[in-house]
Design an enzyme around this catalytic site. Structure first.
Site, PDB file in Angstrom:
ATOM      1  N   GLY A  66      41.408  48.788  33.252  1.00 51.83           N
ATOM      2  CA  GLY A  66      41.092  49.231  31.885  1.00 51.83           C
ATOM      3  C   GLY A  66      40.162  50.423  31.854  1.00 51.83           C
ATOM      4  O   GLY A  66      40.101  51.156  30.865  1.00 51.83           O
ATOM      5  N   ARG A  67      39.396  50.582  32.909  1.00 52.75           N
ATOM      6  CA  ARG A  67      38.536  51.775  32.980  1.00 52.75           C
ATOM      7  C   ARG A  67      38.431  52.281  34.405  1.00 52.75           C
ATOM      8  O   ARG A  67      37.474  52.951  34.763  1.00 52.75           O
ATOM      9  CB  ARG A  67      37.166  51.490  32.410  1.00 52.75           C
ATOM     10  CG  ARG A  67      36.449  50.333  33.069  1.00 52.75           C
ATOM     11  CD  ARG A  67      35.024  50.361  32.664  1.00 52.75           C
ATOM     12  NE  ARG A  67      34.382  49.107  32.984  1.00 52.75           N
ATOM     13  CZ  ARG A  67      33.105  48.887  32.782  1.00 52.75           C
ATOM     14  NH1 ARG A  67      32.366  49.843  32.252  1.00 52.75           N
ATOM     15  NH2 ARG A  67      32.570  47.735  33.081  1.00 52.75           N
ATOM     16  N   GLY A  94      44.383  44.420  34.145  1.00 55.58           N
ATOM     17  CA  GLY A  94      44.673  45.773  34.627  1.00 55.58           C
ATOM     18  C   GLY A  94      43.462  46.678  34.674  1.00 55.58           C
ATOM     19  O   GLY A  94      42.362  46.321  34.252  1.00 55.58           O
ATOM     20  N   ARG A 134      34.722  55.148  43.519  1.00 58.97           N
ATOM     21  CA  ARG A 134      34.627  54.144  44.557  1.00 58.97           C
ATOM     22  C   ARG A 134      35.816  54.262  45.496  1.00 58.97           C
ATOM     23  O   ARG A 134      36.837  54.871  45.153  1.00 58.97           O
ATOM     24  CB  ARG A 134      34.460  52.743  43.960  1.00 58.97           C
ATOM     25  CG  ARG A 134      35.469  52.389  42.908  1.00 58.97           C
ATOM     26  CD  ARG A 134      35.115  51.054  42.279  1.00 58.97           C
ATOM     27  NE  ARG A 134      36.203  50.575  41.448  1.00 58.97           N
ATOM     28  CZ  ARG A 134      36.194  49.410  40.816  1.00 58.97           C
ATOM     29  NH1 ARG A 134      35.145  48.612  40.925  1.00 58.97           N
ATOM     30  NH2 ARG A 134      37.223  49.039  40.094  1.00 58.97           N
ATOM     31  N   ASP A 178      40.682  38.320  39.044  1.00 61.14           N
ATOM     32  CA  ASP A 178      40.941  39.763  39.011  1.00 61.14           C
ATOM     33  C   ASP A 178      39.826  40.525  39.719  1.00 61.14           C
ATOM     34  O   ASP A 178      39.951  41.718  39.948  1.00 61.14           O
ATOM     35  CB  ASP A 178      41.081  40.260  37.568  1.00 61.14           C
ATOM     36  CG  ASP A 178      39.916  39.854  36.694  1.00 61.14           C
ATOM     37  OD1 ASP A 178      39.645  38.644  36.598  1.00 61.14           O
ATOM     38  OD2 ASP A 178      39.253  40.731  36.117  1.00 61.14           O
ATOM     39  N   ASN A 179      38.746  39.846  40.043  1.00 64.88           N
ATOM     40  CA  ASN A 179      37.645  40.492  40.765  1.00 64.88           C
ATOM     41  C   ASN A 179      37.571  40.023  42.215  1.00 64.88           C
ATOM     42  O   ASN A 179      36.521  40.099  42.844  1.00 64.88           O
ATOM     43  CB  ASN A 179      36.316  40.213  40.057  1.00 64.88           C
ATOM     44  CG  ASN A 179      36.232  40.904  38.704  1.00 64.88           C
ATOM     45  OD1 ASN A 179      36.931  41.894  38.458  1.00 64.88           O
ATOM     46  ND2 ASN A 179      35.394  40.399  37.824  1.00 64.88           N
ATOM     47  N   GLY A 232      37.107  52.440  28.014  1.00 67.63           N
ATOM     48  CA  GLY A 232      37.395  53.007  29.332  1.00 67.63           C
ATOM     49  C   GLY A 232      36.211  53.697  29.981  1.00 67.63           C
ATOM     50  O   GLY A 232      36.348  54.307  31.042  1.00 67.63           O
ATOM     51  N   ASP A 289      34.164  45.059  42.442  1.00 63.06           N
ATOM     52  CA  ASP A 289      33.748  45.009  41.031  1.00 63.06           C
ATOM     53  C   ASP A 289      32.315  44.508  40.859  1.00 63.06           C
ATOM     54  O   ASP A 289      32.061  43.365  40.485  1.00 63.06           O
ATOM     55  CB  ASP A 289      34.709  44.153  40.197  1.00 63.06           C
ATOM     56  CG  ASP A 289      35.886  44.977  39.708  1.00 63.06           C
ATOM     57  OD1 ASP A 289      36.074  46.097  40.214  1.00 63.06           O
ATOM     58  OD2 ASP A 289      36.622  44.506  38.825  1.00 63.06           O
ATOM     59  N   LYS A 332      35.698  55.036  38.177  1.00 61.37           N
ATOM     60  CA  LYS A 332      35.432  53.951  37.230  1.00 61.37           C
ATOM     61  C   LYS A 332      34.646  54.535  36.072  1.00 61.37           C
ATOM     62  O   LYS A 332      33.576  55.121  36.275  1.00 61.37           O
ATOM     63  CB  LYS A 332      34.643  52.834  37.911  1.00 61.37           C
ATOM     64  CG  LYS A 332      34.421  51.611  37.026  1.00 61.37           C
ATOM     65  CD  LYS A 332      33.963  50.435  37.862  1.00 61.37           C
ATOM     66  CE  LYS A 332      33.564  49.237  37.001  1.00 61.37           C
ATOM     67  NZ  LYS A 332      33.088  48.113  37.834  1.00 61.37           N
TER      68      LYS A 332
HETATM   69  P1  AMP Z   1      35.528  42.791  34.592  1.00 63.77           P
HETATM   70  O1  AMP Z   1      35.510  41.302  34.517  1.00 63.77           O
HETATM   71  O2  AMP Z   1      34.263  43.457  34.154  1.00 63.77           O
HETATM   72  O3  AMP Z   1      35.918  43.257  35.964  1.00 63.77           O
HETATM   73  O4  AMP Z   1      36.622  43.357  33.565  1.00 63.77           O
HETATM   74  C1  AMP Z   1      37.698  42.620  33.103  1.00 63.77           C
HETATM   75  C2  AMP Z   1      38.735  43.517  32.474  1.00 63.77           C
HETATM   76  O5  AMP Z   1      38.188  44.260  31.386  1.00 63.77           O
HETATM   77  C3  AMP Z   1      39.353  44.530  33.418  1.00 63.77           C
HETATM   78  O6  AMP Z   1      40.711  44.633  33.114  1.00 63.77           O
HETATM   79  C4  AMP Z   1      38.620  45.800  33.061  1.00 63.77           C
HETATM   80  O7  AMP Z   1      39.366  46.943  33.370  1.00 63.77           O
HETATM   81  C5  AMP Z   1      38.430  45.644  31.553  1.00 63.77           C
HETATM   82  N1  AMP Z   1      37.289  46.411  31.049  1.00 63.77           N
HETATM   83  C6  AMP Z   1      35.977  46.139  31.212  1.00 63.77           C
HETATM   84  N2  AMP Z   1      35.222  47.080  30.599  1.00 63.77           N
HETATM   85  C7  AMP Z   1      36.058  47.963  30.025  1.00 63.77           C
HETATM   86  C8  AMP Z   1      35.889  49.171  29.258  1.00 63.77           C
HETATM   87  N3  AMP Z   1      34.691  49.643  28.932  1.00 63.77           N
HETATM   88  N4  AMP Z   1      37.013  49.810  28.860  1.00 63.77           N
HETATM   89  C9  AMP Z   1      38.223  49.350  29.174  1.00 63.77           C
HETATM   90  N5  AMP Z   1      38.456  48.236  29.883  1.00 63.77           N
HETATM   91  C10 AMP Z   1      37.391  47.547  30.309  1.00 63.77           C
HETATM   92 MG    MG Z   2      37.077  43.573  37.169  1.00 61.08          MG
END
Ligand code: AMP
Ligand code: MG
Length: 513
Positions: A101-102, A99, A192, A266-267, A135, A276, A122
């Site tokens: 997350g940030r 989901g 974005r 997810d990306n 976040g 992402d 973001k």
């Molecule tokens: P990513 O592979 O970097 O796209 O992130 C994978 C997951 O981790 C996604 O659900 C992001 O929203 C979450 N995420 C990454 N960094 C953070 C952060 N600093 N705070 C909260 N969620 C994060």
């Molecule tokens: Mg991601």
């Protein structure tokens, strides 16, 4: 003024629980959440093209009451912030719910042309999907996302866009190399923009949970708003389109030497956009095995040369999810549409890079030989292809190509082989009958002069962290016309300097952002 029409929240089920605490969200596509305000917003950069596309007047973004919304400090009329719910396969393994997350979407703008553009912050604070993280986002990763989104757009690569880069005036704690040395770094928020931020993972999560009703609603929503030509058609036809877009996207990455670095499902954008920007990188010395992501260094799952294979793997996961809605229960045969679209687009793009009107039998071998020489010789990909049109100057061609070399001894090792290869290449070009001048002009539209080299981004970061944002604008300006020679801007085309060979942020990047 921005006019909002928030279809995602209006038409898809939302989370009844309004608490902003980390949790599993079932039966809903989104959760209502407010951005967390920051201490001292400062507009560090913005994209005038994107601002124009949204219909914003010059100066509008700089007005404090508007800027506040792009820092997460205010909500403008029509904005209905939410975080969306998705899952994903990370590094080949099902990770369950992930989901936003940030990321916090502010809503969907409909511009005068009727285009729908979702605005998403973001780094604007925690959401129900933040798990144990904060976040937030640091300036270095936000600047990289901002610049690369726009650079990719100008290169002609499908991508999410960026509108603003806002410094928060707050610090964020990050352990950049996960080695127990966390440090405070300046924070930032990127806004974005994309028609939609739907990912493969949005479909995988309800499928994994057996929530077929939700899966069906998501598919219907995606088709209605983002694939209108596939309305009323079989699911399979629409999935084939997703496959084709993904194939064309990855071919584009290969054309320009872009390595995403974290191709988790997810990306992966449903719309076939680059999405992402994290530990991505640009191939400098040509190496199909190169990955910019330190977390990926051991397995090299996401290295340059494996991107086509991994995109296919990701589509297989999406196919499995969507197959739950498909009468036959299996969509895997649609994957050949990915293969075909990828290979057709790759052939078109590399024919263009080589100055060939069409891709013929034998051209793949010619290109394969070239790749081996480029790797063996440690030759800079961007520089090499930009020098290639000098092939017609038999005397000087090799000297021009030598400018792509990083190490004299490696160059010496391939110079003979390249000389022989150029001979074969000239024979092939002779079959085309195109005048050298016209060919050169055409090749330059496939071979960028300026890409966001890893060290260039890092220099802009170093300057911005020291308070000087002028390098961001300077880089953005050059990257607006990546295929053109820009007299006076040669420094931005320079190969990676020696100091950047092993510096963090230049050749290796961590996921910590
Ligand atoms: P990513 O592979 O970097 O796209 O992130 C994978 C997951 O981790 C996604 O659900 C992001 O929203 C979450 N995420 C990454 N960094 C953070 C952060 N600093 N705070 C909260 N969620 C994060
Ligand atoms: Mg991601």
């Amino acid at each position: 003024m921005l006019i909002f029409d928030n279809a995602f929240c209006r038409e898809l089920p939302g989370d009844a629980d309004e608490r902003n605490v980390a949790r599993q969200v079932h039966g809903a596509c989104w959760s209502r959440v407010m951005p967390t305000p920051v201490a001292a917003p400062r507009l560090l950069a913005y994209s005038r093209e994107m601002a124009g596309r949204l219909g914003l007047q010059e100066g509008w973004l700089g007005a404090p009451e508007n800027l506040a919304a792009f820092a997460g400090n205010a909500i403008l009329p029509g904005m209905e912030p939410y975080a969306s719910c998705y899952g994903g396969h990370q590094f080949g393994h099902w990770a369950g719910q992930l989901g936003d997350g940030r990321a916090i979407s502010l809503g969907e703008v409909v511009n005068e042309a009727g285009e729908r553009w979702e605005l998403q912050l973001k780094g604007a604070g925690p959401t129900p999907f933040s798990r144990r993280a904060d976040g937030r986002a640091v300036l270095r990763s936000s600047l990289r996302e901002f610049l690369c989104s726009e650079a990719m757009h100008h290169l002609g690569v499908p991508t999410t866009r960026a509108l603003t880069l806002v410094g928060t005036g707050e610090e964020v704690l990050r352990d950049m190399f996960y080695d127990g040395h966390p440090e405070l770094e300046p924070g930032a928020v990127v806004c974005r923009v994309a028609p939609s931020f739907l990912r493969f993972g949005h479909f995988e999560l309800p499928a994994a949970r057996g929530d077929l009703a939700l899966l069906r609603r998501l598919v219907d929503f995606a088709v209605l708003h983002h694939f209108p030509a596939w309305q009323g058609k079989p699911l399979e036809d629409w999935f084939q389109e997703v496959c084709e877009r993904t194939g064309r996207l990855v071919a584009r990455w290969m054309q320009v030497g872009f390595v995403h670095g974290v191709m988790n499902t997810d990306n992966m954008s449903l719309l076939g956009l680059t999405i992402d920007y994290g530990p991505y990188g640009w191939v400098e010395d040509f190496d199909p095995g190169w990955t910019p992501n330190t977390t990926d260094a051991a397995g090299r799952r996401y290295c340059f040369g494996r991107q086509p294979e991994i995109a296919r793997w990701n589509l297989e996961r999406l196919a499995e999810a969507l197959a739950l809605l498909h009468p036959g229960g299996d969509l895997s045969s649609s994957l050949r549409h990915y293969d075909e679209a990828y290979h057709a687009e790759l052939a078109r793009l590399f024919a263009g890079k080589l100055g060939l009107a069409e891709w013929k039998d034998g051209d793949a071998e010619l290109l394969g030989e070239l790749f081996e020489l480029m790797q063996e010789g440690e030759l800079d990909m961007t520089e090499f292809f930009r020098q290639l049109p000098h092939v017609d100057d038999e005397e000087a061609a090799l000297a021009h190509l030598a400018q792509a070399a990083y190490r004299p001894e490696r160059w010496q090792g391939v110079a003979m082989g390249l000389h022989a290869w150029l001979g074969r290449y000239r024979q092939r070009l002779a079959q085309e009958g195109l005048a050298a001048g016209a060919r050169r002009t055409a090749m330059n539209t496939f071979n960028p002069r300026y890409v966001l080299r890893n060290y260039l981004a890092q220099q802009a970061i170093d300057a911005a962290e020291a308070g000087d944002v002028s390098r961001i604008e300077a880089l953005l300006e050059v990257l607006r016309r990546p295929y053109e020679e820009q007299p006076g801007q040669e420094a931005f085309a320079a190969k990676r300097p020696e100091w950047a060979r092993s510096r963090a942020g230049c050749s290796m990047l961590s996921c910590s952002s």
